[in-house]
Scaffold this motif. Structure first.
Motif, PDB file in Angstrom:
ATOM      1  N   ASP A 121      -5.831  22.624  -2.386  1.00 35.07           N
ATOM      2  CA  ASP A 121      -6.715  21.623  -1.815  1.00 35.07           C
ATOM      3  C   ASP A 121      -6.163  20.263  -2.203  1.00 35.07           C
ATOM      4  OD1 ASP A 121      -8.892  20.526  -0.575  1.00 35.07           O
ATOM      5  OD2 ASP A 121     -10.195  20.683  -2.343  1.00 35.07           O
ATOM      6  N   ALA A 122      -5.756  19.488  -1.232  1.00 35.96           N
ATOM      7  CA  ALA A 122      -5.153  18.200  -1.575  1.00 35.96           C
ATOM      8  C   ALA A 122      -5.408  17.188  -0.480  1.00 35.96           C
ATOM      9  CB  ALA A 122      -3.651  18.367  -1.781  1.00 35.96           C
ATOM     10  N   TRP A 123      -5.452  15.945  -0.872  1.00 33.83           N
ATOM     11  CA  TRP A 123      -5.517  14.857   0.098  1.00 33.83           C
ATOM     12  C   TRP A 123      -4.696  13.700  -0.432  1.00 33.83           C
ATOM     13  CZ3 TRP A 123      -9.546  16.462  -2.981  1.00 33.83           C
ATOM     14  CH2 TRP A 123     -10.037  15.549  -3.912  1.00 33.83           C
ATOM     15  N   ALA A 124      -4.435  12.761   0.460  1.00 33.89           N
ATOM     16  CA  ALA A 124      -3.653  11.594   0.058  1.00 33.89           C
ATOM     17  C   ALA A 124      -4.601  10.474  -0.322  1.00 33.89           C
ATOM     18  CB  ALA A 124      -2.742  11.150   1.190  1.00 33.89           C
ATOM     19  N   GLU A 125      -4.364   9.867  -1.473  1.00 35.51           N
ATOM     20  CA  GLU A 125      -5.214   8.772  -1.910  1.00 35.51           C
ATOM     21  C   GLU A 125      -4.513   7.443  -1.693  1.00 35.51           C
ATOM     22  OE1 GLU A 125      -6.181   9.715  -5.949  1.00 35.51           O
ATOM     23  OE2 GLU A 125      -7.826  11.023  -5.338  1.00 35.51           O
ATOM     24  N   PRO A 126      -5.172   6.547  -0.953  1.00 33.37           N
ATOM     25  CA  PRO A 126      -4.541   5.237  -0.744  1.00 33.37           C
ATOM     26  C   PRO A 126      -4.526   4.431  -2.035  1.00 33.37           C
ATOM     27  CG  PRO A 126      -6.745   5.290   0.232  1.00 33.37           C
ATOM     28  CD  PRO A 126      -6.486   6.663  -0.325  1.00 33.37           C
ATOM     29  N   MET A 127      -3.372   3.854  -2.349  1.00 40.51           N
ATOM     30  CA  MET A 127      -3.220   3.082  -3.574  1.00 40.51           C
ATOM     31  C   MET A 127      -2.572   1.754  -3.207  1.00 40.51           C
ATOM     32  SD  MET A 127      -4.176   5.323  -5.866  1.00 40.51           S
ATOM     33  CE  MET A 127      -3.567   4.742  -7.439  1.00 40.51           C
ATOM     34  N   GLN A 128      -2.687   0.811  -4.108  1.00 40.18           N
ATOM     35  CA  GLN A 128      -1.953  -0.430  -3.907  1.00 40.18           C
ATOM     36  C   GLN A 128      -1.049  -0.662  -5.103  1.00 40.18           C
ATOM     37  OE1 GLN A 128      -4.169  -4.056  -3.445  1.00 40.18           O
ATOM     38  NE2 GLN A 128      -2.505  -5.003  -2.302  1.00 40.18           N
ATOM     39  N   ALA A 129       0.210  -0.895  -4.806  1.00 38.57           N
ATOM     40  CA  ALA A 129       1.160  -1.162  -5.889  1.00 38.57           C
ATOM     41  C   ALA A 129       0.789  -2.482  -6.551  1.00 38.57           C
ATOM     42  CB  ALA A 129       2.573  -1.226  -5.329  1.00 38.57           C
ATOM     43  N   PRO A 130       0.988  -2.583  -7.857  1.00 40.32           N
ATOM     44  CA  PRO A 130       0.695  -3.853  -8.535  1.00 40.32           C
ATOM     45  C   PRO A 130       1.689  -4.919  -8.097  1.00 40.32           C
ATOM     46  CG  PRO A 130       1.811  -2.345 -10.013  1.00 40.32           C
ATOM     47  CD  PRO A 130       1.541  -1.573  -8.751  1.00 40.32           C
ATOM     48  N   THR A 131       1.327  -6.162  -8.292  1.00 37.87           N
ATOM     49  CA  THR A 131       2.303  -7.230  -8.067  1.00 37.87           C
ATOM     50  C   THR A 131       3.346  -7.141  -9.172  1.00 37.87           C
ATOM     51  OG1 THR A 131       1.072  -8.757  -9.454  1.00 37.87           O
ATOM     52  CG2 THR A 131       0.536  -8.744  -7.104  1.00 37.87           C
ATOM     53  N   LEU A 132       4.487  -7.768  -8.949  1.00 37.17           N
ATOM     54  CA  LEU A 132       5.556  -7.727  -9.949  1.00 37.17           C
ATOM     55  C   LEU A 132       5.034  -8.230 -11.297  1.00 37.17           C
ATOM     56  CD1 LEU A 132       8.449  -7.335 -10.870  1.00 37.17           C
ATOM     57  CD2 LEU A 132       9.020  -9.550  -9.893  1.00 37.17           C
ATOM     58  N   GLU A 133       4.221  -9.289 -11.221  1.00 32.78           N
ATOM     59  CA  GLU A 133       3.680  -9.877 -12.434  1.00 32.78           C
ATOM     60  C   GLU A 133       2.795  -8.867 -13.180  1.00 32.78           C
ATOM     61  OE1 GLU A 133       0.936 -12.970 -11.926  1.00 32.78           O
ATOM     62  OE2 GLU A 133       1.850 -14.257 -13.442  1.00 32.78           O
ATOM     63  N   ALA A 134       1.886  -8.238 -12.434  1.00 33.41           N
ATOM     64  CA  ALA A 134       0.978  -7.272 -13.043  1.00 33.41           C
ATOM     65  C   ALA A 134       1.750  -6.071 -13.576  1.00 33.41           C
ATOM     66  CB  ALA A 134      -0.054  -6.820 -12.021  1.00 33.41           C
ATOM     67  N   PHE A 135       2.787  -5.685 -12.839  1.00 39.20           N
ATOM     68  CA  PHE A 135       3.603  -4.545 -13.218  1.00 39.20           C
ATOM     69  C   PHE A 135       4.284  -4.800 -14.552  1.00 39.20           C
ATOM     70  CE2 PHE A 135       7.746  -2.295 -13.035  1.00 39.20           C
ATOM     71  CZ  PHE A 135       7.292  -1.011 -12.885  1.00 39.20           C
ATOM     72  N   ASN A 145       0.850  -1.187   0.000  1.00 36.78           N
ATOM     73  CA  ASN A 145       0.000   0.000   0.000  1.00 36.78           C
ATOM     74  C   ASN A 145       0.882   1.232   0.000  1.00 36.78           C
ATOM     75  OD1 ASN A 145      -2.492  -1.408   0.199  1.00 36.78           O
ATOM     76  ND2 ASN A 145      -2.002  -1.807   2.343  1.00 36.78           N
ATOM     77  N   TYR A 146       0.447   2.245  -0.722  1.00 39.58           N
ATOM     78  CA  TYR A 146       1.177   3.507  -0.705  1.00 39.58           C
ATOM     79  C   TYR A 146       0.171   4.635  -0.899  1.00 39.58           C
ATOM     80  CZ  TYR A 146       0.816   3.607  -5.822  1.00 39.58           C
ATOM     81  OH  TYR A 146       0.349   3.645  -7.104  1.00 39.58           O
ATOM     82  N   LEU A 147       0.649   5.854  -0.921  1.00 41.50           N
ATOM     83  CA  LEU A 147      -0.249   6.996  -1.064  1.00 41.50           C
ATOM     84  C   LEU A 147       0.133   7.814  -2.283  1.00 41.50           C
ATOM     85  CD1 LEU A 147      -0.281   8.062   2.670  1.00 41.50           C
ATOM     86  CD2 LEU A 147      -2.185   7.029   1.433  1.00 41.50           C
ATOM     87  N   GLN A 148      -0.912   8.367  -2.888  1.00 40.26           N
ATOM     88  CA  GLN A 148      -0.701   9.225  -4.038  1.00 40.26           C
ATOM     89  C   GLN A 148      -1.358  10.559  -3.709  1.00 40.26           C
ATOM     90  OE1 GLN A 148      -2.485   7.898  -7.740  1.00 40.26           O
ATOM     91  NE2 GLN A 148      -0.460   7.341  -8.452  1.00 40.26           N
ATOM     92  N   CYS A 149      -0.794  11.634  -4.220  1.00 35.88           N
ATOM     93  CA  CYS A 149      -1.394  12.944  -3.988  1.00 35.88           C
ATOM     94  C   CYS A 149      -2.625  13.070  -4.884  1.00 35.88           C
ATOM     95  CB  CYS A 149      -0.379  14.029  -4.317  1.00 35.88           C
ATOM     96  SG  CYS A 149      -0.969  15.668  -3.952  1.00 35.88           S
ATOM     97  N   SER A 150      -3.651  13.756  -4.373  1.00 32.89           N
ATOM     98  CA  SER A 150      -4.886  13.903  -5.157  1.00 32.89           C
ATOM     99  C   SER A 150      -4.732  14.932  -6.275  1.00 32.89           C
ATOM    100  CB  SER A 150      -6.021  14.343  -4.249  1.00 32.89           C
ATOM    101  OG  SER A 150      -5.738  15.632  -3.731  1.00 32.89           O
ATOM    102  N   VAL A 151      -3.666  15.720  -6.220  1.00 35.57           N
ATOM    103  CA  VAL A 151      -3.490  16.777  -7.214  1.00 35.57           C
ATOM    104  C   VAL A 151      -2.837  16.206  -8.475  1.00 35.57           C
ATOM    105  CG1 VAL A 151      -2.407  19.010  -7.680  1.00 35.57           C
ATOM    106  CG2 VAL A 151      -3.301  18.500  -5.411  1.00 35.57           C
ATOM    107  N   SER A 152      -3.452  16.497  -9.629  1.00 38.41           N
ATOM    108  CA  SER A 152      -3.023  15.823 -10.861  1.00 38.41           C
ATOM    109  C   SER A 152      -1.580  16.145 -11.229  1.00 38.41           C
ATOM    110  CB  SER A 152      -3.959  16.190 -12.006  1.00 38.41           C
ATOM    111  OG  SER A 152      -3.908  17.568 -12.245  1.00 38.41           O
ATOM    112  N   THR A 153      -1.119  17.372 -10.919  1.00 39.06           N
ATOM    113  CA  THR A 153       0.251  17.719 -11.296  1.00 39.06           C
ATOM    114  C   THR A 153       1.277  16.878 -10.534  1.00 39.06           C
ATOM    115  OG1 THR A 153       0.106  19.536  -9.730  1.00 39.06           O
ATOM    116  CG2 THR A 153      -0.140  20.087 -12.051  1.00 39.06           C
ATOM    117  N   CYS A 154       0.864  16.283  -9.412  1.00 36.58           N
ATOM    118  CA  CYS A 154       1.774  15.412  -8.664  1.00 36.58           C
ATOM    119  C   CYS A 154       1.782  13.998  -9.224  1.00 36.58           C
ATOM    120  CB  CYS A 154       1.387  15.375  -7.190  1.00 36.58           C
ATOM    121  SG  CYS A 154       1.812  16.885  -6.325  1.00 36.58           S
ATOM    122  N   ASN A 155       0.963  13.757 -10.245  1.00 35.51           N
ATOM    123  CA  ASN A 155       0.863  12.396 -10.789  1.00 35.51           C
ATOM    124  C   ASN A 155       1.133  12.339 -12.277  1.00 35.51           C
ATOM    125  OD1 ASN A 155       0.034  10.971  -8.372  1.00 35.51           O
ATOM    126  ND2 ASN A 155      -1.733  12.307  -8.474  1.00 35.51           N
TER     127      ASN A 155
END
Ligand SMILES: [Zn+2]
Ligand SMILES: [Zn+2]
Length: 171
Positions: free
Chosen positions: A57-71, A22-32
């Motif tokens: 205005d920003a929040w952290a979005e919980p994300m899940q990294a893909p498995t190595l296979e999916a990646f 699990n990791y976090l991503q910024c909700s702001v598009s320029t950060c992604n």
């Protein structure tokens, strides 16, 4: 290509974010944005990027990294897609150039019908939000919707006598 040992590094503390973690991503598009995308291992690390980013205005979005296979699969798909769309774009622009010389304008049918969303991000979002998978056909529908939205905004900008599309044209 060498085997990646982890999914990404945390933008702030540089600790590796493992596949499937699990990791976090910024909700702001320029950060992604593609190559500049930021990844955070903890909320504290996400917090740390705020002073410099100065988001309104920003929040952290919980994300899940893909498995190595999916990646690996996604990377392969993305490479394939890029190769295909580059070839198509080239063909399209040749085609468009030809037609432009003849009719002097571009009709909607001349335009590339490419995918306009970042498929992996879209899927990751839906997954994080709901645990659901996303069918590939969804990206086509969303791309078509984005083209429609852009067409409408272009009309607004045009009526305004501008040559630049602004965010307010979408309101
Ligand atoms: Zn971190
Ligand atoms: Zn941010």
């Amino acid at each position: 290509m060498s085997e990646p040992e982890f999914f990404r590094q945390c933008t702030t503390c540089k600790k590796p974010i493992a596949f499937g973690a699990n990791y976090l991503q910024c909700s702001v598009s320029t950060c992604n944005r593609n190559k500049l995308a930021q990844f955070f291992c903890t909320l504290a690390c996400w917090d740390a990027h705020l002073p410099e980013a100065r988001h309104r205005d920003a929040w952290a979005e919980p994300m899940q990294a893909p498995t190595l296979e999916a990646f690996r699969r996604e990377q392969q798909e993305e490479e394939d897609r890029e190769a295909r769309s580059t070839a198509r774009e080239r063909a399209m622009s040749d085609e468009t150039d030809k037609r432009r010389r003849i009719v002097g304008s571009t009709t909607a049918e001349d335009l590339p019908q490419d995918v306009l969303v970042v498929v992996s991000k879209l899927k990751a979002y839906v997954k994080a939000r709901s645990g659901m998978n996303t069918s590939d056909a969804v990206v086509e529908v969303l791309s078509a919707k984005m083209r429609k939205l852009c067409d409408a905004a272009i009309e607004v900008a045009h009526a305004d006598g501008r040559k630049t599309l602004l965010d307010r044209d979408f309101k």
